[in-house]
Scaffold this active site. Structure first.
Site, PDB file in Angstrom:
ATOM      1  N   GLN A  69       0.808  -1.216   0.000  1.00  0.00           N
ATOM      2  CA  GLN A  69       0.000   0.000   0.000  1.00  0.00           C
ATOM      3  C   GLN A  69       0.845   1.272   0.000  1.00  0.00           C
ATOM      4  O   GLN A  69       0.321   2.355  -0.260  1.00  0.00           O
ATOM      5  CB  GLN A  69      -0.950   0.007   1.198  1.00  0.00           C
ATOM      6  CG  GLN A  69      -2.036  -1.053   1.104  1.00  0.00           C
ATOM      7  CD  GLN A  69      -2.971  -0.975   2.279  1.00  0.00           C
ATOM      8  OE1 GLN A  69      -2.710  -1.539   3.337  1.00  0.00           O
ATOM      9  NE2 GLN A  69      -4.070  -0.252   2.121  1.00  0.00           N
ATOM     10  N   CYS A 122     -10.974   0.274   2.872  1.00  0.00           N
ATOM     11  CA  CYS A 122      -9.547   0.085   2.628  1.00  0.00           C
ATOM     12  C   CYS A 122      -8.921   1.436   2.301  1.00  0.00           C
ATOM     13  O   CYS A 122      -9.491   2.221   1.531  1.00  0.00           O
ATOM     14  CB  CYS A 122      -9.335  -0.889   1.471  1.00  0.00           C
ATOM     15  SG  CYS A 122      -7.599  -1.201   1.069  1.00  0.00           S
ATOM     16  N   LEU A 123      -7.756   1.685   2.866  1.00  0.00           N
ATOM     17  CA  LEU A 123      -7.059   2.945   2.596  1.00  0.00           C
ATOM     18  C   LEU A 123      -6.667   3.075   1.134  1.00  0.00           C
ATOM     19  O   LEU A 123      -6.460   4.187   0.648  1.00  0.00           O
ATOM     20  CB  LEU A 123      -5.815   3.045   3.488  1.00  0.00           C
ATOM     21  CG  LEU A 123      -6.072   3.059   4.996  1.00  0.00           C
ATOM     22  CD1 LEU A 123      -4.749   3.099   5.756  1.00  0.00           C
ATOM     23  CD2 LEU A 123      -6.956   4.232   5.389  1.00  0.00           C
ATOM     24  N   GLU A 165      -5.175  -7.601   5.752  1.00  0.00           N
ATOM     25  CA  GLU A 165      -3.796  -7.179   5.494  1.00  0.00           C
ATOM     26  C   GLU A 165      -2.985  -8.272   4.808  1.00  0.00           C
ATOM     27  O   GLU A 165      -2.176  -8.001   3.918  1.00  0.00           O
ATOM     28  CB  GLU A 165      -3.119  -6.726   6.787  1.00  0.00           C
ATOM     29  CG  GLU A 165      -3.778  -5.542   7.464  1.00  0.00           C
ATOM     30  CD  GLU A 165      -3.979  -4.349   6.540  1.00  0.00           C
ATOM     31  OE1 GLU A 165      -3.127  -4.127   5.643  1.00  0.00           O
ATOM     32  OE2 GLU A 165      -4.984  -3.642   6.705  1.00  0.00           O
ATOM     33  N   HIS A 168      -3.637  -8.384   1.156  1.00  0.00           N
ATOM     34  CA  HIS A 168      -2.864  -7.382   0.407  1.00  0.00           C
ATOM     35  C   HIS A 168      -1.530  -7.966  -0.058  1.00  0.00           C
ATOM     36  O   HIS A 168      -1.052  -7.660  -1.159  1.00  0.00           O
ATOM     37  CB  HIS A 168      -2.575  -6.159   1.281  1.00  0.00           C
ATOM     38  CG  HIS A 168      -3.614  -5.094   1.217  1.00  0.00           C
ATOM     39  ND1 HIS A 168      -3.999  -4.485   0.033  1.00  0.00           N
ATOM     40  CD2 HIS A 168      -4.350  -4.502   2.193  1.00  0.00           C
ATOM     41  CE1 HIS A 168      -4.925  -3.586   0.284  1.00  0.00           C
ATOM     42  NE2 HIS A 168      -5.162  -3.568   1.590  1.00  0.00           N
TER      43      HIS A 168
END
Length: 210
Positions: A69, A122-123, A165, A168
């Protein structure tokens, strides 16, 4: 063996002050399986990177952040959740405080057959949320920032954070697992679907929670 190219990439990332830039959906780094951390970064760089990721997670704010990210294809994530929520949300979602943790090269497996479905965001997908059904409990295996083995069972919301996470790091976004009929803007989530469970959203938007 430490990777010079990776070290240069980390140094460039850490060369500016303030929170790191969070990349968003569409950046290829979010769609590639990340590479193992073990042995590829020296302890000093790894420590600086972890602190930068922690500061970025706090600033966003979020309860987890994975290295892809911030543009790094590494199997590294940080999580932390103060769980400042109502008693009802705590009970329904199993959301309890989690201390700051570093997950190096993590993997998980389900514990039992239980699954729960809740809205997630989600960021890297700012402004949107959707309902995702996930394992209620998972067994996490990872290393911490000091190379010590972690082997722990997470349940409820902490298990959801671990799955989100770790996904990701496998090139997945939460939308890959989401019920897309539930996809809602941040504004609609706040105005319409701010209940502890997404039952009303499922009825109104026409999707199944099972």
């Amino acid at each position: 063996m430490p990777s010079p190219a990776l070290n240069d990439l980390v140094d460039e990332l850490l060369s500016t002050s303030g929170p790191l830039t969070i990349v968003t959906a569409g950046d290829p780094v979010l769609r590639r399986p990340a590479e193992p951390v073990a042995g590829r970064l020296d302890p000093r760089r790894l420590g600086r990177l972890i602190e930068a990721m922690r500061a970025t997670m706090h600033a966003a704010p979020g309860v987890g952040l994975a290295a892809p990210q911030v543009g790094l294809p590494l199997r590294l994530a940080v999580i932390e959740d103060a769980a400042e929520v109502s008693d009802e949300v705590r009970r329904v979602r199993g959301r309890v405080p989690q201390p700051f943790r570093v997950l190096v090269d993590p993997s998980y497996e389900p514990v039992g057959a239980g699954r729960t479905a809740f809205f997630e965001g989600c960021l890297s997908v700012p402004g949107w949320g959707a309902v995702v059904a996930r394992h209620e409990s998972v067994r996490l295996r990872a290393l911490d920032e000091h190379g010590r083995a972690l082997d722990e069972v997470f349940t409820g919301w902490p298990a959801r954070i671990v799955q989100h996470e770790t996904d990701h790091l496998n090139g997945m976004l939460y939308l890959d697992r989401a019920e897309l009929r539930s996809l809602s803007s941040r504004e609609e989530m706040a105005e319409r679907w701010n209940q502890p469970a997404p039952t009303a959203a499922a009825d109104a938007l026409g999707f199944d929670l099972s």
